[in-house]
Design an enzyme around this catalytic site. Structure first.
Site, PDB file in Angstrom:
ATOM      1  N   TYR A   1      48.554 -14.911  28.630  1.00 41.74           N
ATOM      2  CA  TYR A   1      49.947 -14.484  28.720  1.00 41.74           C
ATOM      3  C   TYR A   1      50.016 -13.117  29.400  1.00 41.74           C
ATOM      4  CZ  TYR A   1      50.837 -18.134  25.195  1.00 41.74           C
ATOM      5  OH  TYR A   1      50.911 -19.323  24.504  1.00 41.74           O
TER       6      TYR A   1
ATOM      7  N   PRO B   1      59.589 -25.161  19.752  1.00 41.49           N
ATOM      8  CA  PRO B   1      60.571 -25.774  18.849  1.00 41.49           C
ATOM      9  C   PRO B   1      61.991 -25.725  19.404  1.00 41.49           C
ATOM     10  CG  PRO B   1      59.985 -23.592  18.056  1.00 41.49           C
ATOM     11  CD  PRO B   1      59.043 -23.900  19.195  1.00 41.49           C
ATOM     12  N   LEU B   2      62.240 -24.811  20.354  1.00 44.39           N
ATOM     13  CA  LEU B   2      63.560 -24.717  20.982  1.00 44.39           C
ATOM     14  C   LEU B   2      63.562 -25.357  22.370  1.00 44.39           C
ATOM     15  CD1 LEU B   2      64.540 -21.075  19.972  1.00 44.39           C
ATOM     16  CD2 LEU B   2      65.135 -23.218  18.830  1.00 44.39           C
TER      17      LEU B   2
ATOM     18  N   GLY C   1      64.113 -23.080  25.229  1.00 45.85           N
ATOM     19  CA  GLY C   1      65.467 -22.560  25.341  1.00 45.85           C
ATOM     20  C   GLY C   1      66.556 -23.600  25.408  1.00 45.85           C
ATOM     21  N   LEU C   2      66.230 -24.836  25.762  1.00 45.87           N
ATOM     22  CA  LEU C   2      67.260 -25.868  25.867  1.00 45.87           C
ATOM     23  C   LEU C   2      68.021 -26.044  24.567  1.00 45.87           C
ATOM     24  CD1 LEU C   2      65.700 -28.764  27.984  1.00 45.87           C
ATOM     25  CD2 LEU C   2      67.860 -27.601  28.435  1.00 45.87           C
ATOM     26  N   LEU C   3      67.298 -25.953  23.444  1.00 44.57           N
ATOM     27  CA  LEU C   3      67.921 -26.216  22.152  1.00 44.57           C
ATOM     28  C   LEU C   3      68.630 -25.002  21.555  1.00 44.57           C
ATOM     29  CD1 LEU C   3      65.247 -28.626  20.676  1.00 44.57           C
ATOM     30  CD2 LEU C   3      67.669 -29.151  21.041  1.00 44.57           C
ATOM     31  N   THR C   4      68.781 -23.953  22.326  1.00 42.59           N
ATOM     32  CA  THR C   4      69.677 -22.883  21.890  1.00 42.59           C
ATOM     33  C   THR C   4      71.128 -23.294  22.131  1.00 42.59           C
ATOM     34  OG1 THR C   4      69.643 -21.783  24.057  1.00 42.59           O
ATOM     35  CG2 THR C   4      67.971 -21.101  22.430  1.00 42.59           C
ATOM     36  N   GLY C   5      71.327 -24.299  22.999  1.00 42.29           N
ATOM     37  CA  GLY C   5      72.676 -24.763  23.287  1.00 42.29           C
ATOM     38  C   GLY C   5      73.426 -23.914  24.290  1.00 42.29           C
ATOM     39  N   LYS C   6      72.754 -22.955  24.916  1.00 41.20           N
ATOM     40  CA  LYS C   6      73.454 -22.036  25.819  1.00 41.20           C
ATOM     41  C   LYS C   6      73.352 -22.437  27.289  1.00 41.20           C
ATOM     42  CE  LYS C   6      69.550 -18.798  26.106  1.00 41.20           C
ATOM     43  NZ  LYS C   6      69.090 -17.430  25.773  1.00 41.20           N
TER      44      LYS C   6
END
Length: 313
Positions: free
Chosen positions: A57, A207-208, A211-216
């Site tokens: 990273y 788990p997100l 970022g897609l599953l932040t809904g933004k």
């Protein structure tokens, strides 16, 4: 914050950890070191005691930033890092880079140096393909490092059931790190049941769904050059997963955001020890950490989730 035991290791970790990929600064768009430090400090203030990083990273930059927040509190933070991709990510031919235990130990010691510590709580093999020579090298090195007391637990970061079983051939696998979310449920088929049966700890990355599953995000969202998501808006699967996310929105409320629903979903699986969403700001961390106290996923929630995402994606 709630805490769980990491499989058979006896190590207690916060069910929401801090994923430190983005703060490396080379894969998720612009990020300031001061913001990254503050995000980790805020996570620790809110009860997070588990930080996951890797030598690759930012070519080690993430580890050096983690070291800064460990100073004066090393004994209170469970640190996981990974080795095995350094060199491979520059060589797409995947020639065996870690074909001897000494190479693994060297990579481990470089991580120790950057993290400014003399032990790692959880050390992962970061190679997710099953190359016999590299698997042997890691298993031999891990046994040596555990015997020396420089590693408390060892694991593999992979989504491949065959590799999990190969790495666990002697029953010495402590932890698996895998991709699992509302939008990627493949792990439910083989890997999660295997880990649950054998008492292997599970750390969930993604788990997100990055970022897609932040809904933004919407079909009009764009990502900067240098962000691993830069080309996503041109992909059909991206639009399909946005549509699924919208169909899950009825499960959100003032008490539980889309991201918090996603985190609660993966934590609902009995094999899961922790989820490690990333965070570049203190505000993102606060949203993620709050999921630990948000309403649990109910049977009614699961019925809609199964209807929308039941087919493995």
């Amino acid at each position: 914050m709630h805490y769980r035991t990491l499989g058979k290791t006896g190590i207690e970790i916060s069910e929401i950890g801090f994923g430190a990929w983005a703060i490396g600064g080379d894969a998720w768009g612009p990020v300031e070191d001061t913001s990254s430090i503050r995000a980790m400090e805020r996570a620790l203030e809110l009860g997070v005691n588990f930080i996951d990083t890797a030598d690759v990273y930012g070519d080690g930059h993430s580890e050096t930033l983690v070291a800064r927040v460990l100073r004066g509190r090393r004994d209170r933070v469970v640190v996981a890092t990974k080795g095995g991709l350094m060199g491979h990510h520059r060589d797409p031919r995947r020639e065996p880079v870690y074909d001897r235990p000494e190479k693994v130990v060297h990579a481990f010691e470089e991580s120790l140096r950057r993290l400014e510590t003399d032990y790692i709580d959880v050390y992962f093999d970061h190679i997710w393909w099953n190359d016999q020579r590299e698997t042997d090298a890691f298993l031999t090195a891990f046994a040596r490092l555990k015997q020396e007391g420089r590693v408390r637990a060892v694991g593999v970061s992979t989504d491949d059931p065959a590799y999990v079983e190969a790495f666990d051939r002697d029953g010495t696998l402590d932890v698996v790190q895998l991709d699992y979310s509302l939008l990627n449920r493949r792990a439910e088929d083989r890997v999660l049941p295997y880990c649950q049966e054998r008492g292997i700890g599970v750390v969930v990355r993604g788990p997100l769904r990055m970022g897609l599953l932040t809904g933004k995000f919407t079909s009009d969202s764009t990502f900067p050059e240098g962000d691993v998501r830069h080309g996503w808006p041109r992909e059909a699967w991206y639009r399909e997963q946005l549509e699924k996310t919208e169909r899950l929105r009825p499960l959100t409320s003032a008490e539980r955001s889309m991201g918090q629903l996603a985190l609660r979903f993966v934590l609902n699986h009995p094999a899961v020890s922790a989820a490690i969403p990333g965070g570049k700001t203190a505000e993102q961390v606060e949203q993620n950490v709050a999921a630990s106290a948000r309403p649990l996923v109910t049977d009614e929630d699961l019925a809609l989730i199964e209807h929308v995402t039941g087919e493995a994606t």
